[in-house]
Design an enzyme around this catalytic site. Structure first.
Site, mmCIF file in Angstrom:
data_model
loop_
_atom_site.group_PDB
_atom_site.id
_atom_site.type_symbol
_atom_site.label_atom_id
_atom_site.label_comp_id
_atom_site.label_asym_id
_atom_site.label_seq_id
_atom_site.Cartn_x
_atom_site.Cartn_y
_atom_site.Cartn_z
ATOM 1 N N LYS A 87 53.955 60.326 34.581
ATOM 2 C CA LYS A 87 54.827 61.282 35.262
ATOM 3 C C LYS A 87 55.263 60.668 36.586
ATOM 4 O O LYS A 87 54.434 60.335 37.431
ATOM 5 C CB LYS A 87 54.077 62.586 35.490
ATOM 6 C CG LYS A 87 54.904 63.606 36.259
ATOM 7 C CD LYS A 87 54.219 64.945 36.315
ATOM 8 C CE LYS A 87 55.024 65.916 37.151
ATOM 9 N NZ LYS A 87 54.382 67.224 37.235
ATOM 10 N N LYS A 93 57.680 61.404 31.597
ATOM 11 C CA LYS A 93 58.516 62.393 32.275
ATOM 12 C C LYS A 93 59.043 61.818 33.584
ATOM 13 O O LYS A 93 58.252 61.230 34.330
ATOM 14 C CB LYS A 93 57.659 63.619 32.561
ATOM 15 C CG LYS A 93 58.355 64.714 33.313
ATOM 16 C CD LYS A 93 57.385 65.795 33.631
ATOM 17 C CE LYS A 93 58.024 66.705 34.639
ATOM 18 N NZ LYS A 93 57.109 67.602 35.265
#
Ligand code: PBG
Length: 333
Positions: free
Chosen positions: A201, A255
Site C-alpha cells: 500500500k 493499492k
C-alpha cells in the site's frame, strides 16, 4: 512493395471475433464494492468528491447490499465513520462500533451468500487521523507507534470476526500486523476468518476523496509516508508481500492500482495466493471529473482501466465502479 502475410487485423474485424480472441474477461465475480456506513445519521449522505457513492445509514447499507446481491455482486468491504473519534480509535474495536453492528445486520440478511469484508484500520476512528497510536518522537513530531498499534488491530480483528466478518483486511501498514491478527483470530476461535492483507500500500495522493468519505484529516498537515510505501519502489513491495504471506495472509493486495500495474504484475507472477488490487477513490474521481466535462468517455475509460488491472494479474478488484459494472452486465464497450 509486397502485401503483409501476417495480418493481426483479421482477428479484429468484428465485435464477435474480438470477443472470441479476448485474453481477459472482466466479471462481476472479480469485483468487491467498497461501502461506507456512518454512525448516527438518518439519511444517506452524498460524498461530493465520489459521485454516486454515499455514507450509508445502517438501513440504507442493508438495502444497498441486497441490491448488489440481486445484481450478482458477491463481495463488499465495509468502512466505518464513527460519531465520535478518540486518540486510540476505540470505535474500531468496540463490539457496538458502527462496522460491527453493520456486519451483524448483513450477516443476518445474507449469511454466507455475500462475502463480508471489513477494512481493518483505525484512521477513520482516531481524532488525529493516523492509522495507529501516535506518540511524540521527542522532536515535536507525531509518529505512529508500530507495536502499540498492533494490540489495537488484534482487538479490532476479533471484534469484526465476532460480528461475522468473513474477511478482515488490515490496511494500516504496521510491521507484523498480519501475524498478530492471525494469532488473535485463531485464539478467539476464528480460524475460518480470512485475511486480505493490504500488503503493498503506497502513500498515494489518490486517496483524497476517500478521506472526505470517512471525514479524516491528518493532524498537523501530516501524511502517511512513515508507514505506507514510497511510490518509487517496487522491490520493497515484493518484500512486504513475502512477509505478509509468511505471516499468514490468505490474499494480498496492491493499492492504488493504475499507477502500480507493474507491481501488480510482479506480485501476481511470484505468489501462489489470490492477488487483489484497489482501484482507489482518486482513480474513480478522476474518471468522473473528466467525463463530466466531456473530455473523456467515462464508461469506456472505466472499462479500460478495470480490464487493464485484471490483465496485469489481479484476480480481485476493489472498485467504486462495482455497482455500475454489475448493472451494465457486459465487459465490452
Ligand atoms: C485506511 C484506508 C485508506 C483507503 C483504504 N483504507 C486511506 C488511507 O490509507 O489514507 C483508501 C481507499 C481509497 O482511496 O479509495 N483505512
Amino acid at each position: 512493395m509486397s502485401a503483409p502475410i501476417d495480418r493481426p487485423r483479421r482477428l479484429r474485424r468484428s465485435a464477435a471475433m474480438r470477443a472470441l480472441v479476448a485474453e481477459v474477461h472482466l466479471r462481476v465475480d472479480d469485483l468487491v464494492a467498497p461501502l461506507f456506513v456512518r454512525e448516527g445519521i438518518d439519511e444517506p449522505q452524498p460524498i461530493e468528491s465520489l459521485p454516486g457513492v454515499v455514507q450509508h445509514t445502517r438501513e440504507s447499507l442493508r438495502a444497498e447490499v441486497a441490491e448488489l446481491k440481486a445484481l450478482g455482486v458477491k463481495a463488499v468491504i465495509l468502512f466505518g465513520v464513527p460519531a465520535e473519534k478518540d486518540a486510540v480509535g476505540s470505535g474500531a474495536y468496540d463490539p457496538d462500533g458502527i462496522v460491527q453492528v453493520a456486519l451483524r445486520d448483513l450477516v443476518s440478511d445474507h449469511g454466507d451468500d455475500m462475502v463480508l469484508m471489513a477494512d481493518l484500520c483505525v484512521d477513520e476512528y482516531t481524532s488525529h487521523g493516523h492509522c495507529g497510536i501516535v506518540v511524540d518522537n521527542g522532536l515535536g513530531a507525531l509518529v505512529v507507534d508500530n507495536d502499540a498499534t498492533l494490540e489495537i488491530y488484534a482487538r479490532a480483528a476479533v471484534a469484526q470476526a465476532d460480528a461475522g466478518a468473513h474477511v478482515v483486511a488490515p490496511s494500516g501498514m504496521m510491521d507484523g500486523q498480519v501475524a498478530v491478527i492471525r494469532e488473535a483470530l485463531d485464539d478467539a476461535g476464528h480460524t475460518e476468518v480470512a485475511i486480505l492483507a493490504y500488503s503493498a500500500k503506497y502513500a498515494s495522493a489518490l486517496y483524497g476523496p476517500f478521506r472526505d468519505a470517512v471525514d479524516v484529516t491528518i493532524a498537523d498537515d501530516g501524511d502517511r509516508k512513515g508507514y505506507q510505501q514510497d511510490h518509487r519502489n517496487v522491490r520493497e513491495a515484493m518484500r512486504e508481500v513475502e512477509l505478509d504471506i509468511a505471516e499468514g495472509a490468505d490474499m494480498v493486495m496492491v493499492k492504488p492500482a493504475l499507477a502500480y500495474l507493474d507491481v501488480i504484475s510482479e506480485v501476481a507472477n511470484s505468489v501462489d495466493v489470490p492477488v487483489a488490487a484497489y482501484h482507489v477513490s482518486g482513480e474513480y474521481a478522476m474518471i468522473h471529473a473528466a467525463g463530466e466535462r466531456g473530455w473523456i468517455d467515462a464508461d469506456a475509460v472505466a472499462l479500460e482501466h478495470l480490464t487493464a488491472i485484471k490483465r496485469a494479474g489481479a484476480n480481485i478488484i476493489l472498485t467504486y465502479f462495482t455497482r455500475w459494472f454489475a448493472e451494465r452486465g457486459v465487459e465490452g464497450v
